[in-house]
Each structure stands twice: as structure tokens, then as C-alpha cells.
Design a protein around this motif. Structure first.
Motif, PDB file in Angstrom:
ATOM      1  N   ALA A  98       0.830  -1.207   0.000  1.00 27.08           N
ATOM      2  CA  ALA A  98       0.000   0.000   0.000  1.00 27.08           C
ATOM      3  C   ALA A  98       0.862   1.253   0.000  1.00 27.08           C
ATOM      4  O   ALA A  98       0.551   2.243  -0.680  1.00 27.08           O
ATOM      5  CB  ALA A  98      -0.923  -0.005   1.214  1.00 27.08           C
ATOM      6  N   GLU A  99       1.965   1.210   0.763  1.00 25.66           N
ATOM      7  CA  GLU A  99       2.854   2.368   0.815  1.00 25.66           C
ATOM      8  C   GLU A  99       3.574   2.557  -0.516  1.00 25.66           C
ATOM      9  O   GLU A  99       3.784   3.691  -0.971  1.00 25.66           O
ATOM     10  CB  GLU A  99       3.871   2.198   1.949  1.00 25.66           C
ATOM     11  N   LEU A 100       3.955   1.463  -1.157  1.00 25.01           N
ATOM     12  CA  LEU A 100       4.601   1.553  -2.470  1.00 25.01           C
ATOM     13  C   LEU A 100       3.650   2.176  -3.488  1.00 25.01           C
ATOM     14  O   LEU A 100       4.025   3.070  -4.251  1.00 25.01           O
ATOM     15  CB  LEU A 100       5.032   0.160  -2.944  1.00 25.01           C
ATOM     16  N   LYS A 101       2.413   1.711  -3.486  1.00 25.61           N
ATOM     17  CA  LYS A 101       1.433   2.235  -4.441  1.00 25.61           C
ATOM     18  C   LYS A 101       1.129   3.703  -4.177  1.00 25.61           C
ATOM     19  O   LYS A 101       1.031   4.513  -5.110  1.00 25.61           O
ATOM     20  CB  LYS A 101       0.145   1.413  -4.368  1.00 25.61           C
ATOM     21  N   ALA A 102       1.005   4.066  -2.901  1.00 23.63           N
ATOM     22  CA  ALA A 102       0.707   5.456  -2.559  1.00 23.63           C
ATOM     23  C   ALA A 102       1.834   6.380  -3.024  1.00 23.63           C
ATOM     24  O   ALA A 102       1.581   7.496  -3.502  1.00 23.63           O
ATOM     25  CB  ALA A 102       0.500   5.592  -1.051  1.00 23.63           C
ATOM     26  N   ALA A 103       3.070   5.915  -2.894  1.00 17.70           N
ATOM     27  CA  ALA A 103       4.215   6.729  -3.319  1.00 17.70           C
ATOM     28  C   ALA A 103       4.191   6.932  -4.824  1.00 17.70           C
ATOM     29  O   ALA A 103       4.434   8.044  -5.328  1.00 17.70           O
ATOM     30  CB  ALA A 103       5.517   6.063  -2.891  1.00 17.70           C
ATOM     31  N   ALA A 104       3.886   5.871  -5.567  1.00 15.94           N
ATOM     32  CA  ALA A 104       3.827   5.998  -7.024  1.00 15.94           C
ATOM     33  C   ALA A 104       2.677   6.899  -7.454  1.00 15.94           C
ATOM     34  O   ALA A 104       2.823   7.719  -8.371  1.00 15.94           O
ATOM     35  CB  ALA A 104       3.673   4.613  -7.659  1.00 15.94           C
ATOM     36  N   ASP A 105       1.536   6.776  -6.790  1.00 13.01           N
ATOM     37  CA  ASP A 105       0.376   7.609  -7.132  1.00 13.01           C
ATOM     38  C   ASP A 105       0.636   9.082  -6.863  1.00 13.01           C
ATOM     39  O   ASP A 105       0.024   9.948  -7.496  1.00 13.01           O
ATOM     40  CB  ASP A 105      -0.845   7.152  -6.333  1.00 13.01           C
ATOM     41  N   ALA A 106       1.529   9.368  -5.917  1.00 15.59           N
ATOM     42  CA  ALA A 106       1.809  10.763  -5.549  1.00 15.59           C
ATOM     43  C   ALA A 106       2.786  11.446  -6.498  1.00 15.59           C
ATOM     44  O   ALA A 106       2.976  12.667  -6.428  1.00 15.59           O
ATOM     45  CB  ALA A 106       2.356  10.809  -4.121  1.00 15.59           C
ATOM     46  N   LEU A 107       3.412  10.675  -7.388  1.00 20.30           N
ATOM     47  CA  LEU A 107       4.354  11.287  -8.328  1.00 20.30           C
ATOM     48  C   LEU A 107       3.639  12.229  -9.287  1.00 20.30           C
ATOM     49  O   LEU A 107       2.504  11.974  -9.693  1.00 20.30           O
ATOM     50  CB  LEU A 107       5.049  10.210  -9.157  1.00 20.30           C
ATOM     51  N   THR A 108       4.325  13.273  -9.678  1.00 22.45           N
ATOM     52  CA  THR A 108       3.797  14.114 -10.751  1.00 22.45           C
ATOM     53  C   THR A 108       3.967  13.355 -12.066  1.00 22.45           C
ATOM     54  O   THR A 108       4.837  12.486 -12.188  1.00 22.45           O
ATOM     55  CB  THR A 108       4.559  15.441 -10.848  1.00 22.45           C
ATOM     56  N   PRO A 109       3.163  13.654 -13.061  1.00 27.49           N
ATOM     57  CA  PRO A 109       3.326  12.980 -14.367  1.00 27.49           C
ATOM     58  C   PRO A 109       4.738  13.138 -14.936  1.00 27.49           C
ATOM     59  O   PRO A 109       5.275  12.209 -15.537  1.00 27.49           O
ATOM     60  CB  PRO A 109       2.285  13.686 -15.243  1.00 27.49           C
ATOM     61  N   ALA A 110       5.340  14.308 -14.739  1.00 23.37           N
ATOM     62  CA  ALA A 110       6.685  14.538 -15.270  1.00 23.37           C
ATOM     63  C   ALA A 110       7.711  13.631 -14.589  1.00 23.37           C
ATOM     64  O   ALA A 110       8.603  13.070 -15.245  1.00 23.37           O
ATOM     65  CB  ALA A 110       7.077  16.000 -15.092  1.00 23.37           C
ATOM     66  N   ASP A 111       7.594  13.487 -13.260  1.00 24.86           N
ATOM     67  CA  ASP A 111       8.527  12.611 -12.539  1.00 24.86           C
ATOM     68  C   ASP A 111       8.318  11.155 -12.950  1.00 24.86           C
ATOM     69  O   ASP A 111       9.285  10.407 -13.126  1.00 24.86           O
ATOM     70  CB  ASP A 111       8.330  12.753 -11.029  1.00 24.86           C
ATOM     71  N   ARG A 112       7.079  10.765 -13.087  1.00 26.54           N
ATOM     72  CA  ARG A 112       6.771   9.397 -13.498  1.00 26.54           C
ATOM     73  C   ARG A 112       7.358   9.107 -14.879  1.00 26.54           C
ATOM     74  O   ARG A 112       8.006   8.078 -15.094  1.00 26.54           O
ATOM     75  CB  ARG A 112       5.245   9.214 -13.522  1.00 26.54           C
ATOM     76  N   ASP A 113       7.163  10.035 -15.801  1.00 25.56           N
ATOM     77  CA  ASP A 113       7.677   9.851 -17.157  1.00 25.56           C
ATOM     78  C   ASP A 113       9.199   9.789 -17.176  1.00 25.56           C
ATOM     79  O   ASP A 113       9.795   9.022 -17.949  1.00 25.56           O
ATOM     80  CB  ASP A 113       7.197  10.989 -18.069  1.00 25.56           C
ATOM     81  N   ALA A 114       9.863  10.586 -16.334  1.00 25.66           N
ATOM     82  CA  ALA A 114      11.322  10.599 -16.295  1.00 25.66           C
ATOM     83  C   ALA A 114      11.866   9.258 -15.806  1.00 25.66           C
ATOM     84  O   ALA A 114      12.831   8.715 -16.361  1.00 25.66           O
ATOM     85  CB  ALA A 114      11.811  11.723 -15.396  1.00 25.66           C
ATOM     86  N   ILE A 115      11.242   8.707 -14.775  1.00 27.37           N
ATOM     87  CA  ILE A 115      11.688   7.413 -14.241  1.00 27.37           C
ATOM     88  C   ILE A 115      11.517   6.322 -15.296  1.00 27.37           C
ATOM     89  O   ILE A 115      12.426   5.515 -15.536  1.00 27.37           O
ATOM     90  CB  ILE A 115      10.903   7.060 -12.962  1.00 27.37           C
ATOM     91  N   LEU A 116      10.378   6.292 -15.956  1.00 26.32           N
ATOM     92  CA  LEU A 116      10.106   5.259 -16.953  1.00 26.32           C
ATOM     93  C   LEU A 116      10.993   5.424 -18.187  1.00 26.32           C
ATOM     94  O   LEU A 116      11.448   4.427 -18.768  1.00 26.32           O
ATOM     95  CB  LEU A 116       8.635   5.282 -17.346  1.00 26.32           C
TER      96      LEU A 116
END
Length: 434
Positions: free
Chosen positions: A68-86
Motif C-alpha cells: 500500500a505504501e509503495l502504491k501510494a508513493a507511485a500515485d503521488a508522483l507528478t506525471p513529469a517525474d513518473r515519465d522521467a523514471i520510466l
């Protein structure tokens, strides 16, 4: 600012003393050895005590971070941060997809089938530094090749922030990469727990990842122990050598040096310059840029252990690079690729003014988990192959005994190992009796 040496005038002893890493003078091995012995003796209790004292984080429920904590952390990312990681993960995956051991089979004698099988290790332990600087990039660099190798169980340990658990961006990256097993523990005690399989952590077959001097010492000591985990490579405090001629951009050289100096007070940077005048320009730029850095205090401490080597030619520069065998080598000269051809020992080489080491650290593709402290003489960076192992397989036919048998028997006789000789003789006799 930087301790100076003229390469052509320095004897071998002076050169060795100049290139001594600051971490080698620490008490890391002594401390790590004591922690490992304590964890072996007292198990879970020792790990929880060290975690409470050193990390300020030792929850009764254990160190594993919940899904749950892992998912919450991912959900809290901004789209830009998410895209950069991927995007970074995609580049790292593309580079490492070309790696991996190859299975094969050949006939070495008539009727003798000799082959090699490739399998992944069972449990890969990944150490992700996440204390003063949460290295999301390290998780990418370690998890992606482990996944390409098809490791069935990947366990991540990351140092928690005092009283707060692991930095959310590291947890978010784990979720995005599909890494479900993360533990909020770091340091030598975390490595001990992972390497010995105590305090609720799995027993890793091999531990990967860079860390401070204590982490590097714990990994090394575990790898030498019959009950400990193997280690990927010697990877301690970060280091860089920059070779820059007088035509290089002093500001770019300075920021590349500071990119490593800001990592750790035990980090080391080395500038190889072709003139005192250019070296002074770089030092001026370092001082100016320090005023812009939030981690300037850390960088200044690292610079106290850093070096300036003055050379008169590319040949001398290459000689200095080979003597230092740096984790990162940046070449900003007129012909960087030609100079790189003269360098035999370096973890990773960055060619030209447009190639900062920072690109390799994050998203260019090559791995940033690299050998330090001169280990580049014998090691390369993390690869898919490091998560794999090979098993040789051999099958002989009766026909093979006619040609291979006499050779084996003769060699066994030369060595005085008669049971070895008889193992073949008895089989050949069986064949003759048929």
C-alpha cells in the motif's frame, strides 16, 4: 585548492600516495566487521538495535515496506517525474538487453557433448543509497538488469530517513519498475541482515549496489564468509577523473568535478590538466559554482581530498588515468576518443564536452554502478551477466572412451591420482567386455 602534482616529475611512490582514496583511511572495515559478528551472534535483536540507533527506524512490524505504501508513493508522483523514471528505465533496458551469458553445446571429442547452461541467481539483494541523497537512479540501474536476467526474487534495501522511513521517490520507482520487496534498512547492519537472512529479510545470494565506506566494507567481508552473500564489485564512495586540455570549457569541467564531490565527504575528484593557467581557471569556477549548491558543505569536504595532475601530453594523461583507474573518467580534449583508446582502466568513460557524467548517472543507458578505489583494473560495471551463473554439462558416449580414455588415464598417472585413472579404465574395460 586542489593538491597539485607534475606527473613527469613525480616518482612512483609519490603517484601512489597522491591517488590514495580517502575512504581507505577510515575505520570502515573494523566497524563493519564488528557489526557482522554481532548480527551473526545475536541475529534479529542486533539488527533492530543498530537500526534504531543508526537509522532511527526500527518498527516492531519489521522493515518491509507495505504494498500500500509503495502504491501510494507511485500515485503521488507528478506525471513529469513518473515519465522521467520510466524513460530512464527504458534506456537502461535497451542498453542492457544486449547483455547476458549465452548457452551453447559443442562436441569436444567424438561422441562427447559439452555444454553450458545459463540460470539466474535465486535472490538478488539490491542496496539503494537513500539517506542524504535518495538515489532513484541506482534502483533503476540494478533492478532492470536483474529483471532482464529473470531473477525470481529481487529484494531492495534502502536507508530510511530518520524516523520517516524510505524516501517516497525510491518507493515510487520500485512500484513503477514492478519491484515489490523493499525494506527500510541500510548501512552495514542492513547489508548484514540481507547477507545473512535475519530480521525478516531474505538471505540474498548476491548483493549489488554502491554505498558508503561501511556498506562497501560489509559487502566485501560478507563475500569472504562461507555463510555470507557474494558481492557484485567493490563500490564505495564515488570518484571521477576529468582530463581537460586548454581548449576545454573551464565551467563545464568544474561542474563535472562538483557533480561527484557533492555525493559524499569521502568522494574524490581528480583534474588532469595540461597547464597551470587552465587549472587555475577551473579552480575559480569551482569556487563560484560552490556558492550555487545546496550541498556545498559536502562538496568542500570532498575537495579537500581531491587532486590536480599537471601533464604535458595525451600520453601522460593516459598514464595518469591508468594509474588511478577511476570509477568515472571524463575526457574533454580535442580528440577524446583517440585518448580513450589509450586508457585501459576505467569503470565508465564519457567522451567530449557534451557528455557529462550526470547523463550516465541517470538515463543515458550504461550502468552507473561501477568499481571504485582502483578496482576498475579488474572489474567492470554491473551487467546482466552478474545476475546469472553458468553450469557446465558433459555427456560421453561409449565411443568417446576409445579416444578420450587414454588421454585421461595418462594425465591421471602423471598426477599420481590412481582413482581418477581407474574411473576411466574400469569403464573402458566394461565396454571391451560387451
Amino acid at each position: 585548492m586542489l593538491t597539485r602534482i607534475e606527473w613527469s616529475k613525480a616518482d612512483e611512490q609519490t603517484r601512489q600516495r597522491l591517488f590514495k582514496r580517502p575512504s581507505l583511511g577510515s575505520d570502515a572495515f573494523k566497524v563493519a566487521q564488528a557489526i557482522l559478528e554481532d548480527v551473526r551472534e545475536r541475529g534479529d535483536a542486533a539488527v533492530f538495535e543498530y537500526a534504531e540507533r543508526l537509522d532511527g527506524w526500527a518498527p516492531e512490524a519489521g522493515f518491509r515496506v507495505s504494498s500500500a505504501e509503495l502504491k501510494a508513493a507511485a500515485d503521488a508522483l507528478t506525471p513529469a517525474d513518473r515519465d522521467a523514471i520510466l524513460a530512464a528505465a527504458d534506456a537502461v533496458r535497451a542498453f542492457h538487453a544486449e547483455q547476458g551469458y549465452r548457452a551453447y553445446e559443442v562436441e569436444t571429442w567424438e561422441g562427447a557433448r559439452a555444454g553450458r547452461r545459463v540460470t539466474p541467481i535465486d535472490v538478488a539483494g539490491l542496496y539503494v543509497p537513500a539517506g542524504t541523497a535518495p538515489l532513484v537512479s541506482t534502483l533503476i540501474m540494478l533492478a532492470v538488469p536483474a529483471q532482464l536476467a529473470q531473477v525470481p526474487r529481487i529484494a531492495v534495501i534502502a536507508p530510511p530517513r530518520k524516523g520517516l522511513g524510505v524516501e517516497p521517490t525510491v518507493l515510487a520507482a520500485a512500484q513503477l519498475l514492478g519491484v515489490a520487496e523493499v525494506y527500510a534498512i541500510g548501512g552495514a547492519h542492513g547489508v548484514a541482515a540481507l547477507g545473512l537472512g535475519v530480521a525478516g529479510l531474505p538471505k540474498a545470494d548476491k548483493i549489488f549496489g554502491p554505498g558508503n565506506a561501511y556498506v562497501a566494507a560489509a559487502k566485501s567481508l560478507l563475500a569472504q564468509s562461507p555463510d555470507g552473500a557474494a558481492a557484485d564489485l567493490p563500490a564505495g564512495p564515488s570518484e571521477v577523473m576529468v582530463i581537460a586540455d586548454d581548449e576545454a570549457d573551464a565551467e563545464l569541467v568544474a561542474i563535472d568535478l562538483l557533480s561527484q564531490a557533492e555525493h559524499d565527504v569521502l568522494a574524490q575528484v581528480v583534474l588532469v590538466a595540461y597547464s597551470e593557467a587552465f587549472a587555475s581557471q577551473v579552480e575559480d569556477e569551482i569556487e563560484r559554482l560552490l556558492g550555487l549548491l545546496p550541498r556545498a558543505e559536502t562538496a568542500r569536504a570532498a575537495l579537500a581530498n581531491s587532486r590536480l595532475v599537471l601533464v604535458t601530453s595525451d600520453e601522460e594523461a593516459a598514464e595518469a588515468a591508468n594509474a588511478y583507474a577511476s570509477e568515472h573518467l571524463i575526457i574533454q580534449t580535442g580528440s577524446p576518443r583517440a585518448l580513450a583508446e589509450k586508457v585501459r582502466h576505467a569503470g565508465s568513460i564519457f567522451l567530449g564536452a557534451w557528455t557529462p557524467e550526470a547523463a550516465g548517472d541517470y538515463a543515458a543507458g550504461p550502468n552507473h554502478a561501477l568499481p571504485t578505489s582502483g578496482a576498475a583494473r579488474a572489474y567492470g560495471g554491473v551487467t546482466v551477466e552478474m545476475f546469472q551463473k553458468t553450469t557446465t554439462m558433459l555427456e560421453l558416449s561409449q565411443k568417446t572412451l576409445e579416444t578420450l580414455g587414454p588421454v585421461v588415464e595418462r594425465l591421471a598417472t602423471l598426477e599420481g591420482l590412481d582413482a581418477h585413472r581407474l574411473a576411466m579404465v574400469l569403464r573402458r574395460n566394461r565396454k571391451s567386455a560387451q
